[in-house]
Each structure stands twice: as structure tokens, then as C-alpha cells.
Design a protein around this motif. Structure first.
Motif, PDB file in Angstrom:
ATOM      1  N   SER A 195       0.839  -1.314  -0.208  1.00 55.77           N
ATOM      2  CA  SER A 195       0.031   0.156   0.068  1.00 55.77           C
ATOM      3  C   SER A 195       0.717   1.361  -0.121  1.00 55.77           C
ATOM      4  O   SER A 195       0.335   2.279  -0.237  1.00 55.77           O
ATOM      5  CB  SER A 195      -0.764   0.019   1.125  1.00 55.77           C
ATOM      6  OG  SER A 195      -0.208   0.424   2.562  1.00 55.77           O
ATOM      7  N   GLU A 196       1.998   1.000   0.543  1.00 52.81           N
ATOM      8  CA  GLU A 196       3.209   2.280   0.528  1.00 52.81           C
ATOM      9  C   GLU A 196       4.096   2.288  -0.753  1.00 52.81           C
ATOM     10  O   GLU A 196       4.618   3.215  -0.754  1.00 52.81           O
ATOM     11  CB  GLU A 196       3.738   2.405   1.958  1.00 52.81           C
ATOM     12  CG  GLU A 196       2.901   2.443   3.278  1.00 52.81           C
ATOM     13  CD  GLU A 196       2.503   3.837   3.450  1.00 52.81           C
ATOM     14  OE1 GLU A 196       2.653   4.642   2.417  1.00 52.81           O
ATOM     15  OE2 GLU A 196       1.762   4.014   4.506  1.00 52.81           O
ATOM     16  N   ASN A 197       3.853   1.075  -1.494  1.00 53.35           N
ATOM     17  CA  ASN A 197       4.627   0.949  -2.536  1.00 53.35           C
ATOM     18  C   ASN A 197       6.287   0.795  -1.977  1.00 53.35           C
ATOM     19  O   ASN A 197       7.173   1.377  -2.598  1.00 53.35           O
ATOM     20  CB  ASN A 197       4.740   2.196  -3.373  1.00 53.35           C
ATOM     21  CG  ASN A 197       4.991   1.955  -4.915  1.00 53.35           C
ATOM     22  OD1 ASN A 197       5.008   0.651  -5.429  1.00 53.35           O
ATOM     23  ND2 ASN A 197       5.371   2.810  -5.820  1.00 53.35           N
ATOM     24  N   TRP A 198       6.379   0.206  -1.142  1.00 56.55           N
ATOM     25  CA  TRP A 198       7.602  -0.181  -0.307  1.00 56.55           C
ATOM     26  C   TRP A 198       8.009  -1.534  -0.571  1.00 56.55           C
ATOM     27  O   TRP A 198       7.171  -2.296  -0.604  1.00 56.55           O
ATOM     28  CB  TRP A 198       7.702  -0.030   0.981  1.00 56.55           C
ATOM     29  CG  TRP A 198       7.418   1.311   1.468  1.00 56.55           C
ATOM     30  CD1 TRP A 198       7.947   2.566   0.685  1.00 56.55           C
ATOM     31  CD2 TRP A 198       7.108   1.959   2.719  1.00 56.55           C
ATOM     32  NE1 TRP A 198       7.535   3.582   1.457  1.00 56.55           N
ATOM     33  CE2 TRP A 198       7.005   3.055   2.746  1.00 56.55           C
ATOM     34  CE3 TRP A 198       6.592   1.391   3.944  1.00 56.55           C
ATOM     35  CZ2 TRP A 198       6.494   4.213   4.007  1.00 56.55           C
ATOM     36  CZ3 TRP A 198       6.140   2.097   5.072  1.00 56.55           C
ATOM     37  CH2 TRP A 198       6.041   3.449   5.056  1.00 56.55           C
ATOM     38  N   ASN A 199       9.275  -2.111  -0.922  1.00 51.34           N
ATOM     39  CA  ASN A 199       9.982  -3.294  -1.002  1.00 51.34           C
ATOM     40  C   ASN A 199      10.677  -3.891   0.174  1.00 51.34           C
ATOM     41  O   ASN A 199      11.672  -3.057   0.408  1.00 51.34           O
ATOM     42  CB  ASN A 199      10.452  -3.568  -2.342  1.00 51.34           C
ATOM     43  CG  ASN A 199       9.805  -2.973  -3.490  1.00 51.34           C
ATOM     44  OD1 ASN A 199       8.726  -3.277  -3.838  1.00 51.34           O
ATOM     45  ND2 ASN A 199      10.648  -2.321  -4.543  1.00 51.34           N
ATOM     46  N   VAL A 200      10.230  -5.012   0.634  1.00 52.39           N
ATOM     47  CA  VAL A 200      10.813  -5.259   1.764  1.00 52.39           C
ATOM     48  C   VAL A 200      10.997  -6.871   1.997  1.00 52.39           C
ATOM     49  O   VAL A 200      10.384  -7.485   1.235  1.00 52.39           O
ATOM     50  CB  VAL A 200      10.399  -4.922   3.245  1.00 52.39           C
ATOM     51  CG1 VAL A 200      10.234  -3.332   3.266  1.00 52.39           C
ATOM     52  CG2 VAL A 200       8.699  -5.448   3.205  1.00 52.39           C
ATOM     53  N   LYS A 259      10.978 -12.507   0.521  1.00 53.58           N
ATOM     54  CA  LYS A 259      11.585 -11.433  -0.235  1.00 53.58           C
ATOM     55  C   LYS A 259      10.672 -10.677  -1.347  1.00 53.58           C
ATOM     56  O   LYS A 259      10.580 -11.330  -2.254  1.00 53.58           O
ATOM     57  CB  LYS A 259      12.907 -11.616  -0.708  1.00 53.58           C
ATOM     58  CG  LYS A 259      13.797 -10.452  -1.467  1.00 53.58           C
ATOM     59  CD  LYS A 259      15.037 -11.164  -2.023  1.00 53.58           C
ATOM     60  CE  LYS A 259      15.503 -10.135  -2.827  1.00 53.58           C
ATOM     61  NZ  LYS A 259      14.701  -9.982  -4.054  1.00 53.58           N
ATOM     62  N   MET A 260      10.117  -9.574  -1.009  1.00 49.76           N
ATOM     63  CA  MET A 260       9.343  -8.983  -2.281  1.00 49.76           C
ATOM     64  C   MET A 260      10.165  -8.469  -3.240  1.00 49.76           C
ATOM     65  O   MET A 260      11.512  -8.154  -3.038  1.00 49.76           O
ATOM     66  CB  MET A 260       8.491  -7.787  -1.603  1.00 49.76           C
ATOM     67  CG  MET A 260       7.561  -8.138  -0.648  1.00 49.76           C
ATOM     68  SD  MET A 260       6.711  -6.534   0.329  1.00 49.76           S
ATOM     69  CE  MET A 260       5.760  -5.836  -1.175  1.00 49.76           C
ATOM     70  N   ASP A 261       9.913  -8.498  -4.504  1.00 48.43           N
ATOM     71  CA  ASP A 261      10.442  -8.140  -5.743  1.00 48.43           C
ATOM     72  C   ASP A 261      11.177  -6.770  -5.569  1.00 48.43           C
ATOM     73  O   ASP A 261      10.464  -5.991  -5.167  1.00 48.43           O
ATOM     74  CB  ASP A 261       9.614  -8.166  -6.949  1.00 48.43           C
ATOM     75  CG  ASP A 261       9.045  -9.459  -7.071  1.00 48.43           C
ATOM     76  OD1 ASP A 261       9.457 -10.697  -6.544  1.00 48.43           O
ATOM     77  OD2 ASP A 261       8.223  -9.757  -8.048  1.00 48.43           O
ATOM     78  N   GLY A 262      12.340  -6.619  -6.035  1.00 45.37           N
ATOM     79  CA  GLY A 262      13.171  -5.380  -5.978  1.00 45.37           C
ATOM     80  C   GLY A 262      13.736  -5.270  -4.555  1.00 45.37           C
ATOM     81  O   GLY A 262      14.599  -4.082  -4.597  1.00 45.37           O
ATOM     82  N   THR A 263      13.401  -5.923  -3.879  1.00 42.90           N
ATOM     83  CA  THR A 263      14.042  -5.454  -2.405  1.00 42.90           C
ATOM     84  C   THR A 263      15.550  -5.787  -2.429  1.00 42.90           C
ATOM     85  O   THR A 263      16.062  -6.851  -2.877  1.00 42.90           O
ATOM     86  CB  THR A 263      13.742  -6.295  -1.213  1.00 42.90           C
ATOM     87  OG1 THR A 263      12.017  -6.321  -1.290  1.00 42.90           O
ATOM     88  CG2 THR A 263      14.170  -5.893   0.112  1.00 42.90           C
ATOM     89  N   GLN A 264      16.459  -4.748  -1.945  1.00 45.62           N
ATOM     90  CA  GLN A 264      17.876  -4.764  -1.859  1.00 45.62           C
ATOM     91  C   GLN A 264      18.342  -6.371  -1.220  1.00 45.62           C
ATOM     92  O   GLN A 264      17.689  -6.646  -0.202  1.00 45.62           O
ATOM     93  CB  GLN A 264      18.578  -3.841  -0.872  1.00 45.62           C
ATOM     94  CG  GLN A 264      18.001  -3.634   0.291  1.00 45.62           C
ATOM     95  CD  GLN A 264      18.373  -2.491   0.962  1.00 45.62           C
ATOM     96  OE1 GLN A 264      18.867  -1.467   0.538  1.00 45.62           O
ATOM     97  NE2 GLN A 264      18.105  -2.260   2.133  1.00 45.62           N
TER      98      GLN A 264
END
Lengths: 153, 153, 153, 153
Positions: free
Chosen positions: B44-49, B65-70
Motif C-alpha cells: 500500500s505504501e509502494n515499499w519493497n521489503v 523477499k518482495m520483488d526489487g528488495t535490496q
């Protein structure tokens, strides 16, 4: 007479050399007594802690985790004892130095948090105690009480 | 009738005593629910974690691991959860203490960065959540939102 | 009266369900009893060993090093207990498998040497014991004697 | 005609460049699908396992511990996936080699136990799956079933 003197001198010298090459030890019996004193103090204050005792070689002799103690204290109690043993001083000394500005000591392989004390006997280090579980000041109170109860320091 | 009541009371007491020597568990179903709530907040916040959940023994039950997380967050999320579990407190507590001058805590085996929270049930610790990927304040917001959604704290 | 019975039944069912989501614990008192039984057996055989007890989460509750035990046993006793806990079986099972030809198990993160046993209660794992110091067969005898003395298995 | 040829060339070149400079990825959505297929197979057999999925960089994307799985499988499942990914082959290949006499492979940084499989797409490795919890042959059955369900291999 000469022979008697010679024998006596041999005995004295042997004893002297032997003494010079020995080290007082911290055995399981003494470790139990120290740990019991620590546990008694903790219980009287209603504190839960992990108690660790290292011997004259810096090796673990005894570890006890009182019910309800946070899991992280199993490692931290051992680390405090290790630091106190390896550097022959209270871990609080390092804590105070770092708090007082010697922040470069954070790069040292030490755990600079009160609760670790070296144990001496006749001026020689014979081990260390590490306590963790409550506030570090309280951990330190337990460690000191345990050594005091056994007339060690 | 008296006998029935007596039997019932015995059963109740036995169950009560058994309960006193048991510990609530965090199973995969609950871990999934907590992680889904965390992921929903992040999305909802457009955050990847990375989201990690530990159980009542401090063992990993779930990691996502959500896509694009470091990549570094895979380890950091686990470390935050470990610290929160082992010391029964938010990793932010340690962050604030060190920022506030307790710099000697840098020598502790902890990860003192917001985003790790212990999970309690009926006053007993049943696990921990660790979030990493965005700013540590944002990581903390996700962790709190997840526990709140499940009425845990 | 009906209402009382209904209330009682509700309480019983609630306790039962709660129990299904809980786990029995191994506290310091039980750990002490197990370790004392182990030490008694070791002393009666004139053997020196390190005794370690893990709890239901696999965390160290008690470690005791009997006087004269080889230093390496401090780590090995912990590793045996870890293996027994993590894989819910005697370390001898792995020892026998590898000796019997399953040599690829040498690549597993296990310590496949007799002397580690899981501890069960009502069919659930509540911890593990690890013994090291004499021959692994003798270590195993001590571990078994300790659990038998407490009617655990 | 000229225009058609030009268009075709553009398409071919674009495809060539894209292929040469990209790598297919294994995202969380695909990881979830693979893990769900694995969990379905495990549940249908009444087996409890840990499921791990690594992505195209060998990094953990998903880990799930089914209730009741032995704790040691959390690490072992990850190690199997790591070995399968790093050496682009089933961990069973190494198991068979060591069992067949290549015991020097025990010195390799591998986990040579069935249950780890690389995941390929269009001939390129895009990740790995690691399963641990039951017998290694059963772990292998789950891993294979999961990839087959997604038409991966």
C-alpha cells in the motif's frame, strides 16, 4: 649434617620451582559455589539471569540459565566473562572508557557492558564470571555479590 | 453429581498445571497471517521489503523477499528479528540508546536498527518479526502495522 | 446446575484448545535434575565429562564441566545436544548410518558421534542432552542413564 | 519487401541483444507458486518439511517451515538449495558420487544429500529449490513434484 642440609635445600628448591610453574585452578566445586551465590542474590532481587563461570584457562566450567531469562543473555553472559578473563578487568572498565569518549574501542573484540568480572586468588587470575539478564548495572551487582560471598575479588 | 464435579475440577486443575509448564507457539498459519499483513502494508505504501517471522524458540518459520528488495535485507531482516526475540524488545530501543550516548552497546551481538519487534501472547514471548528494505523508520511502521492487524503486540 | 456444568465444560475445552497450541518446557529445575543424574552416573564410573542440557527451543539451559575433562568436550557436548535436538534423534543414529556406508552425511551440519539424545515429553520434544569426555559409547551410556533416571526418553 | 526485411532484422537483433544481456528472473510470485506446489505434495503425503526457494542470483526469496518440522531442516533446506544452485545440479548427483566412492568430495563446500534441485527456464538457471524434513528420498520427491507442477525442470 651436610647431607641433611643438602636434602632440605633440594626440597625447598623443588617446591619453589614447582610453585613457579603451577597455577591455581577454578574447579567445578568452586564454580558451583560462586554460581549459587549469584543465583541467591538474583533470586532475592527477583531478577532472572544467565550465570557463566570460566576457569583459569578461560574455558567454560558452568553455565546456568534461570527460568524466564531472555535468550540473548546465553551468549552475552559468556561474552562478558570472556572479556573480563582475557583482559583481567571488569567489563565496566571498558564500558566507562567507551562512554567517556574512547569510542575507537568499539573495534576491539570485547563486550564492553557491565556484568563481567575476573576472579583472582593470591594475585593470580583463576577465572571469570559473566552475568546477563537484567540491566547491566544489576548484572554487575550480582557478579560482585557472588565474588564477595566467596571472599574472592 | 459430586463425583462428576470433583472429576471435572481435577481435569481443570491438571490442565491448568500443565499449562503453567507450557509455552504458546507461533505456527506457520499465524506466521502467514502476520506476513500477509506486513506485505499488504508495504504494498500500500509502494515499499519493497524482506519479511521474516521467528517462532517461540527463535527459529525461522517464514521469510519472504518482495520483488526489487535490496539483497542485504535478506540478512538484516533476520538479524533484526533475532535481536527483538533474544532481548524481548523492539530493536528501536537499542537504536535509541546508542544514539542517545550508550555507544558501548555497539560491542553487543545485536542489530540496533528499527524494524524488529518481539511478538507476545498472554504476556509470553511467542516469536518476533523482522523487516528490512526501506528506511528503518519505514521498516518499523510495517512491523507495527503487521502486529496491530493481528491484534498482537 | 446446568449453567455451572456448561461453564465448566467451556473452561475445560478452552484449556484443551490452548494446550494444543502450546509446547511443554524444560526449565532449570528439570535441567538440574537431569544433569545431576548424569553426573552421578559419570562419578560412579570414574568418568569425567561435560554435561549440556538444551531447552524446548534448542537454547542452552545448563552446562557443567567435571574436573579433568578434556577442553574440546565443552564444544562437542554442545554440538551433540544441538544435533540431537535439531534432528529429533540420537546422534548415534547418524554415527551408525555413516559407519554403515552413508558417508555423504559427512557433508551435513551435524555431529554424528554418540552421546547426544533428544528429550521427549508426551510425544513432544522438550530439549536435548549432550555428553562428551570419555569414549562416545561411554558418553552415550551417561546420557541414557540420565534420561532413564528421570523417566524421560 | 524492403520494409518487411528491415522489420524482421530489427526483431531478430532486438531478441539477440535482449537475450545476450538479460537473465530470466525468479520473482516472489513464481516462488510462491513453486512453494505451494511443494507444500501441497507434502501435505498429501502427511510429511512436514521446510521449503526454500532461491532466485537467479542464488539469494533467498522464500522460506516456509511447516508445523512440526525438525529445527535442523531450516538450515539444511537452505544448504541443499545453495548446493543445487551453485553447481547447477541435483544434490542427489553429489550424494551418489560420494556413496559411489568419491569420498574426497566430502571436502567440498556442498551438502550432498537429496532434496535440492536447480530450476531452469529456457536453458538458463533461474534459481533452486531445497527441501528438508523427511527422508532425503522423500525430500527429493517433493522437490521434483513442485517443479513438475510448474512445468519447470
Amino acid at each position: 649434617m651436610k647431607r641433611l642440609l643438602s636434602t632440605l635445600l633440594t626440597i625447598i628448591l623443588t617446591a619453589y620451582i614447582a610453585n613457579a610453574q603451577t597455577q591455581p585452578v577454578l574447579n567445578l566445586d568452586l564454580a558451583n559455589k560462586i554460581a549459587n551465590a549469584a543465583q541467591e542474590k538474583a533470586t532475592s532481587e527477583n531478577w532472572n539471569v544467565v550465570i557463566t563461570i570460566l576457569d583459569q584457562g578461560g574455558n567454560l566450567v558452568l553455565l546456568k540459565k534461570m527460568d524466564g531469562t531472555q535468550i540473548g543473555s546465553i551468549e552475552v553472559a559468556q561474552l562478558k566473562a570472556k572479556t573480563a578473563f582475557e583482559f583481567k578487568r571488569s567489563t565496566k572498565v571498558f564500558e566507562d572508557m567507551i562512554k567517556g569518549g574512547a569510542v575507537h574501542l568499539n573495534t576491539m573484540p570485547i563486550t564492553a557492558v557491565e556484568g563481567g568480572l575476573p576472579i583472582f586468588k593470591d594475585g593470580q587470575i583463576i577465572g571469570a564470571i559473566g552475568i546477563s539478564g537484567v540491566t547491566s548495572a544489576q548484572d554487575g551487582i550480582i557478579a560482585e555479590a557472588a565474588l564477595k560471598a566467596l571472599a574472592l575479588d
